[in-house]
Design a protein around this motif. Structure first.
Motif, mmCIF file in Angstrom:
data_model
loop_
_atom_site.group_PDB
_atom_site.id
_atom_site.type_symbol
_atom_site.label_atom_id
_atom_site.label_comp_id
_atom_site.label_asym_id
_atom_site.label_seq_id
_atom_site.Cartn_x
_atom_site.Cartn_y
_atom_site.Cartn_z
ATOM 1 N N ALA A 40 0.502 -1.374 -0.019
ATOM 2 C CA ALA A 40 0.024 0.332 0.357
ATOM 3 C C ALA A 40 1.070 1.080 -0.210
ATOM 4 O O ALA A 40 0.632 2.477 -0.630
ATOM 5 N N TRP A 41 2.149 1.420 0.697
ATOM 6 C CA TRP A 41 2.822 2.158 0.495
ATOM 7 C C TRP A 41 3.396 2.787 -0.331
ATOM 8 O O TRP A 41 3.441 4.135 -0.559
ATOM 9 N N GLU A 42 3.919 1.555 -1.743
ATOM 10 C CA GLU A 42 4.081 1.933 -2.747
ATOM 11 C C GLU A 42 2.810 1.683 -3.393
ATOM 12 O O GLU A 42 3.378 2.907 -4.858
ATOM 13 N N TRP A 43 1.895 1.732 -3.686
ATOM 14 C CA TRP A 43 0.704 2.009 -4.351
ATOM 15 C C TRP A 43 0.401 3.527 -4.380
ATOM 16 O O TRP A 43 0.006 3.946 -5.192
ATOM 17 N N ALA A 44 0.841 4.313 -3.167
ATOM 18 C CA ALA A 44 0.719 5.172 -2.571
ATOM 19 C C ALA A 44 1.403 6.032 -3.645
ATOM 20 O O ALA A 44 1.057 7.132 -4.103
ATOM 21 N N ASN A 45 2.610 5.773 -4.113
ATOM 22 C CA ASN A 45 3.243 6.091 -4.857
ATOM 23 C C ASN A 45 3.006 6.188 -6.104
ATOM 24 O O ASN A 45 2.879 7.372 -7.215
ATOM 25 N N LEU A 46 2.423 5.095 -6.898
ATOM 26 C CA LEU A 46 1.405 4.929 -7.991
ATOM 27 C C LEU A 46 0.139 6.195 -7.923
ATOM 28 O O LEU A 46 -0.152 6.422 -9.095
ATOM 29 N N CYS A 47 -0.467 5.673 -6.775
ATOM 30 C CA CYS A 47 -1.591 7.222 -6.869
ATOM 31 C C CYS A 47 -0.562 9.104 -7.413
ATOM 32 O O CYS A 47 -1.442 9.596 -7.860
ATOM 33 N N GLY A 48 0.783 9.118 -7.287
ATOM 34 C CA GLY A 48 1.303 10.287 -7.289
ATOM 35 C C GLY A 48 1.441 11.061 -5.531
ATOM 36 O O GLY A 48 1.272 12.391 -5.804
ATOM 37 N N PHE A 49 1.644 9.781 -4.580
ATOM 38 C CA PHE A 49 1.018 10.308 -3.715
ATOM 39 C C PHE A 49 2.666 10.333 -3.181
ATOM 40 O O PHE A 49 3.286 9.825 -3.070
ATOM 41 N N THR A 50 3.573 11.754 -3.181
ATOM 42 C CA THR A 50 4.875 12.342 -2.830
ATOM 43 C C THR A 50 4.987 12.078 -1.712
ATOM 44 O O THR A 50 6.210 11.830 -0.565
ATOM 45 N N ALA A 51 4.507 12.832 -0.770
ATOM 46 C CA ALA A 51 4.433 13.128 0.522
ATOM 47 C C ALA A 51 4.573 12.823 1.206
ATOM 48 O O ALA A 51 3.473 11.824 1.492
ATOM 49 N N LEU A 52 5.350 11.994 2.336
ATOM 50 C CA LEU A 52 5.340 10.981 3.558
ATOM 51 C C LEU A 52 3.889 11.037 4.036
ATOM 52 O O LEU A 52 3.485 10.287 4.313
ATOM 53 N N TRP A 53 3.744 12.594 4.673
ATOM 54 C CA TRP A 53 2.190 12.844 4.929
ATOM 55 C C TRP A 53 1.393 12.115 4.457
ATOM 56 O O TRP A 53 0.166 11.565 5.273
ATOM 57 N N GLN A 54 0.868 11.935 2.741
ATOM 58 C CA GLN A 54 0.248 11.557 2.045
ATOM 59 C C GLN A 54 0.091 9.642 2.276
ATOM 60 O O GLN A 54 -0.510 9.053 1.951
ATOM 61 N N PRO A 121 -5.739 10.985 -8.571
ATOM 62 C CA PRO A 121 -4.995 10.436 -7.856
ATOM 63 C C PRO A 121 -5.642 9.825 -6.748
ATOM 64 O O PRO A 121 -5.384 8.111 -6.661
ATOM 65 N N ALA A 122 -6.776 10.497 -6.880
ATOM 66 C CA ALA A 122 -8.137 9.346 -6.044
ATOM 67 C C ALA A 122 -8.188 8.189 -6.564
ATOM 68 O O ALA A 122 -9.059 7.466 -5.571
ATOM 69 N N LEU A 123 -8.881 8.393 -7.636
ATOM 70 C CA LEU A 123 -9.689 7.686 -7.814
ATOM 71 C C LEU A 123 -7.512 6.262 -7.976
ATOM 72 O O LEU A 123 -8.641 4.779 -7.816
ATOM 73 N N ARG A 124 -7.307 6.514 -8.357
ATOM 74 C CA ARG A 124 -5.841 5.122 -8.543
ATOM 75 C C ARG A 124 -6.020 4.486 -6.387
ATOM 76 O O ARG A 124 -5.455 2.790 -6.744
ATOM 77 N N ALA A 125 -5.885 5.731 -6.019
ATOM 78 C CA ALA A 125 -6.211 5.002 -5.170
ATOM 79 C C ALA A 125 -6.562 4.241 -4.056
ATOM 80 O O ALA A 125 -6.890 2.915 -3.122
ATOM 81 N N VAL A 126 -8.348 4.478 -5.252
ATOM 82 C CA VAL A 126 -9.678 3.739 -4.809
ATOM 83 C C VAL A 126 -9.053 2.451 -5.651
ATOM 84 O O VAL A 126 -9.657 1.296 -5.066
ATOM 85 N N MET A 127 -8.862 2.506 -6.465
ATOM 86 C CA MET A 127 -8.160 0.840 -7.107
ATOM 87 C C MET A 127 -7.376 0.128 -6.246
ATOM 88 O O MET A 127 -7.810 -1.315 -6.453
ATOM 89 N N GLY A 128 -6.494 1.311 -4.919
ATOM 90 C CA GLY A 128 -5.105 0.404 -4.420
ATOM 91 C C GLY A 128 -6.387 -1.143 -3.760
ATOM 92 O O GLY A 128 -5.828 -1.841 -3.314
ATOM 93 N N PHE A 129 -7.184 -0.050 -3.292
ATOM 94 C CA PHE A 129 -8.550 -0.952 -2.176
ATOM 95 C C PHE A 129 -8.963 -2.463 -3.174
ATOM 96 O O PHE A 129 -8.655 -3.206 -2.076
ATOM 97 N N PHE A 130 -8.777 -1.759 -4.330
ATOM 98 C CA PHE A 130 -9.601 -3.115 -4.435
ATOM 99 C C PHE A 130 -8.678 -3.974 -5.232
ATOM 100 O O PHE A 130 -8.771 -5.935 -5.107
ATOM 101 N N VAL A 131 -7.635 -3.653 -5.193
ATOM 102 C CA VAL A 131 -6.029 -4.820 -5.476
ATOM 103 C C VAL A 131 -4.989 -5.350 -4.014
ATOM 104 O O VAL A 131 -4.924 -6.610 -4.475
ATOM 105 N N LEU A 132 -5.523 -4.335 -3.425
ATOM 106 C CA LEU A 132 -4.544 -5.266 -2.024
ATOM 107 C C LEU A 132 -5.637 -6.144 -1.035
ATOM 108 O O LEU A 132 -5.914 -6.991 -0.283
ATOM 109 N N VAL A 133 -6.645 -5.300 -0.441
ATOM 110 C CA VAL A 133 -8.022 -5.960 0.266
ATOM 111 C C VAL A 133 -8.116 -7.587 0.082
ATOM 112 O O VAL A 133 -8.114 -8.233 0.595
ATOM 113 N N PRO A 134 -8.675 -7.758 -1.375
ATOM 114 C CA PRO A 134 -8.677 -8.829 -1.683
ATOM 115 C C PRO A 134 -7.521 -9.818 -1.767
ATOM 116 O O PRO A 134 -8.165 -11.316 -1.586
ATOM 117 N N THR A 135 -6.639 -9.286 -1.735
ATOM 118 C CA THR A 135 -5.375 -10.307 -1.774
ATOM 119 C C THR A 135 -5.226 -10.913 -0.427
ATOM 120 O O THR A 135 -4.721 -12.121 -0.382
#
Length: 282
Positions: A40-54, A121-135
């Motif tokens: 998820a930390w890495e997926w946040a980077n794929l979303c374009g979230f660059t700040a550590l707090w994001q 970025p917000a939509l990519r963030a939502v994608m991450g939930f569907f990728v990771l939680v079912p895994t």
């Protein structure tokens, strides 16, 4: 670089096998959650979230989603779920995951035009939930089954076989591009080579276990078919983000997400198929 890759691969394999066969079953979902949250930390980077707090906030939201799922399926409190009642609770999450991958297939096929639907970025963030939680849910459910460790190992074997078969067949015979705008190196010939290799794997599993061949095929074939989609989806999002690897956490291998991308698609499909068939290994 090759030496680095080999050493990292050996260490990862040793840790994975040790956890898979020796960690108490009730603790296995916590281990998987740790891997998923690193991803998820890495997926946040794929979303374009660059700040550590994001990125940290995104991991917290993913952790909350996994905790909620764990409460729903009975993984919390530890040891609360049994194979008998787990299927009923895990199945909706697995169905949601498999439905997501059907949509993801359309987006991969339609890239780059499809990026209009998920580029924000917000939509990519939502994608991450569907990728990771079912895994997380899929691996937790499979490990809970009788001989669950061997079944988890079977998922990994199917993904590896599809990857290896696809690589060698594609390298030798590949001509028609599978997804040229996403991953130019992948070909239809390589894809079919991976599927064919997994048919051979299914026959070997049938021969050594004596399980019903149709049941083994029902597990192996869909898992093999969809595994490449996990790789393609991450490649698509990385291409849109303009990066090669999700991180540099694993020397010679990129990030954790780069190692488990195929599993994110394969796991929910395998787990959902397992709710319909009875296969015991080991």
């Amino acid at each position: 670089m090759l030496k680095q890759r080999v050493i990292t691969a050996i260490v990862l394999a040793a840790v994975f096998l040790g956890v898979l066969f020796f960690l108490p079953i009730p603790l296995f979902p916590a281990f998987v959650a740790t891997i998923v949250l690193i991803s998820a930390w890495e997926w946040a980077n794929l979303c374009g979230f660059t700040a550590l707090w994001q990125r940290g906030l995104y991991v917290i939201f993913q952790a909350a989603a996994i905790a909620g799922a764990a409460l729903y399926v009975g993984a919390l409190p530890l040891g609360g779920a049994t194979p008998i009642d787990a299927e009923l609770h895990y199945r909706p999450i697995l169905i949601a995951g498999c439905t997501w991958w059907a949509l993801a297939l359309l987006w991969v096929q339609g890239y780059p035009a499809s990026a209009l639907l998920w580029r924000h970025p917000a939509l990519r963030a939502v994608m991450g939930f569907f990728v990771l939680v079912p895994t997380w849910a899929g691996l937790s459910y499979v490990r809970l089954q009788e001989q669950g460790a061997w079944l988890v190992l079977m998922i990994v074997a199917v993904v590896a076989t599809a990857d290896i078969g696809g690589y060698f067949v594609g390298r030798r015979f590949g001509q028609r591009k599978l997804a040229p705008n996403v991953s130019p190196g992948k070909t239809w010939e390589g894809f079919l080579g991976g599927v064919s290799a997994n048919v051979c794997l299914a026959l070997l599993v049938w021969f050594f276990t004596g399980q019903a061949l149709w049941a083994i095929i029902a597990l192996v074939l869909p898992t093999s078919l969809v595994s490449v989609l996990g790789d393609l989806l991450e490649s698509m999002v990385k291409r849109e983000r303009g990066i090669k690897d999700s991180s540099a956490l694993l020397p010679g291998h990129g990030g954790v997400l780069d190692r488990v991308d195929s599993l994110t698609a394969a796991v929910p499909v395998f787990a959902l198929a397992l709710t319909a068939v009875d296969v015991t290994l080991g």
